[in-house]
Design an enzyme around this catalytic site. Structure first.
Site, short mmCIF file in Angstrom:
data_model
loop_
_atom_site.label_atom_id
_atom_site.label_comp_id
_atom_site.label_asym_id
_atom_site.label_seq_id
_atom_site.Cartn_x
_atom_site.Cartn_y
_atom_site.Cartn_z
N LYS A 41 -4.36 1.74 -15.16
CA LYS A 41 -4.40 0.39 -14.45
C LYS A 41 -5.23 0.47 -13.63
CE LYS A 41 -0.14 2.24 -11.70
NZ LYS A 41 0.68 2.35 -11.94
N TYR A 83 -18.22 -4.91 16.94
CA TYR A 83 -17.39 -5.84 17.22
C TYR A 83 -16.21 -5.68 18.27
CZ TYR A 83 -19.16 -9.11 13.52
OH TYR A 83 -20.06 -9.90 12.75
C1 LIG Z 1 1.52 3.65 -11.87
C2 LIG Z 1 2.04 4.23 -12.31
C3 LIG Z 1 1.90 5.54 -12.77
C4 LIG Z 1 0.78 6.62 -12.15
O1 LIG Z 1 1.68 7.02 -11.11
P1 LIG Z 1 0.83 7.83 -9.99
O2 LIG Z 1 2.03 8.40 -8.66
O3 LIG Z 1 -0.46 7.43 -9.62
O4 LIG Z 1 0.94 9.44 -11.04
C5 LIG Z 1 3.04 6.00 -13.74
N1 LIG Z 1 3.96 4.80 -14.73
C6 LIG Z 1 4.07 4.42 -14.17
C7 LIG Z 1 5.32 3.41 -14.71
C8 LIG Z 1 3.38 3.13 -13.05
O5 LIG Z 1 3.18 2.15 -13.05
#
Ligand SMILES: *Cc1c(COP(=O)(O)O)cnc(C)c1O
Length: 348
Positions: free
Chosen positions: A38, A248
């Protein structure tokens, strides 16, 4: 043809990505090891990550929504699963029903809608204590999901990166639901959950962070390789005279004459202002501290010790995730997902 190169790039280490995936797979014992891709694979580029992990044997991928799924669907080889974690809203249904990706249904409304539409295989998310997405573990999950063809029954751990009784409690609740529901596979562990031991792996794990070099628990640090290395080009070298200030709001005053390199990198690229006075570039093992505030597109580092650094040179940014998180006050997740579009992403 005239080519144009970005003045900043992400070096992405494909061997490190695969090494991390293999290590995580091994920790899961007999469980299949998937990948959360994602948010464009946490900023690395989802298509390229998916291609590389598929070639290594990964068969299960997770995105958040159908816009992300649609971009990856053309790359789905036979036998590769793509799950959409946010389920299917009303406005997703037409696409979802025709898609090869599966929704991870997480509300009674979604379940009913999917069943009534005659949707095919789906995943189902159970909430076991995080109170984010999922059917409540206390409820009649078996009744609610009757008639669904469930590929993966999933839940998500809230605090697997800490030592807390909540993880074991969530696991128990998950097992209680799983015993009553017919699903082909069960899946609970993210990166940190995998590090809790094979007890948490069930049939399928879902690492994200650790694939990309994040260290979810300190005991995993020695096994996880850095994947993402930002580099920025020196736009100007200049001498700052003792008593002068940099950047800045003049937050840094040179106590003595100092030589700085001004780099093409700033908070618009995800190198946020938390690195002001706290981050560093590195070259030949030498740390070059950020002096003054990070600007939108620029920052200054101290190169007094390196007379050869000149306009046009490239410097590595210190981006070992646990260290960069400690320096900036950002989470390792934010450090990855914030990396902007202006980097050339270069795989090696
Ligand atoms: C993002 C997510 C993961 C992966 O989690 P990490 O902590 O990045 O390994 C796994 N399961 C779900 C449901 C998620 O939303």
């Amino acid at each position: 043809m005239i080519s144009l190169f970005a003045p900043l790039r992400l070096r992405l280490d494909g061997a490190a990505l695969l090494s991390n995936w293999r290590w995580l797979a091994k920790q899961g014992g007999g469980a299949a090891c998937g990948a959360a891709i994602k948010a464009d694979s946490y900023g690395l580029g989802a298509a390229e990550v998916m291609r590389r992990l598929t070639a290594a044997g990964c068969r299960d991928f997770f995105v958040s929504n159908w816009i992300e799924a649609a971009a990856l669907e053309p790359l789905l080889d036979e036998g590769i699963g793509l799950s959409v974690l946010h389920g299917a809203r009303k406005e997703d249904m037409a696409y979802a029903l025709a898609s090869r990706a599966r929704p991870v249904l997480s509300t009674a409304e979604q379940v009913t809608r999917w069943r009534e539409a005659g949707g095919g295989a789906c995943d189902v998310m159970i909430d076991t204590g995080m109170n984010r997405l999922g059917l409540d573990w206390r409820g009649d999950v078996a009744g609610w999901t009757q008639g669904l063809r469930i590929e993966t029954l999933a839940s998500h751990l809230a605090s697997a990166d800490e030592d807390t009784p909540l993880s074991a409690l969530q696991r128990e609740r998950f097992v209680a639901v799983k015993d009553k529901v017919t699903a082909r596979r069960a899946s609970l562990a993210n990166s940190a959950g995998i590090c809790l031991g094979a007890d948490y792996a069930f049939d399928l794990t879902r690492p994200g962070l650790a694939l990309y070099g994040g260290v979810p628990r300190t005991d995993a640090a020695e096994h996880i390789r850095q994947v993402v290395k930002p580099q920025a080009q020196v736009l100007q070298r200049r001498r700052v005279i003792a008593g002068d200030t940099i950047g800045y709001n003049a937050t840094f005053t040179a106590p003595a004459d100092v030589e700085i390199a001004v780099l093409n990198l700033g908070y618009a690229d995800g190198y946020l202002r938390g690195f002001s006075g706290r981050g560093a570039a590195v070259t030949e093992g030498q740390k070059l501290p950020v002096l003054g505030r990070v600007s939108m597109d620029l920052l200054a580092v101290d190169v007094s010790a390196l007379p050869d650094i000149a306009e046009g040179d490239w410097l590595d940014i210190d981006y070992r995730l646990p260290d960069a998180a400690a320096a900036s006050g950002l989470s390792q997740y934010e450090l990855l997902t914030g990396l902007g579009r202006r980097f050339d992403r270069v795989w090696a």
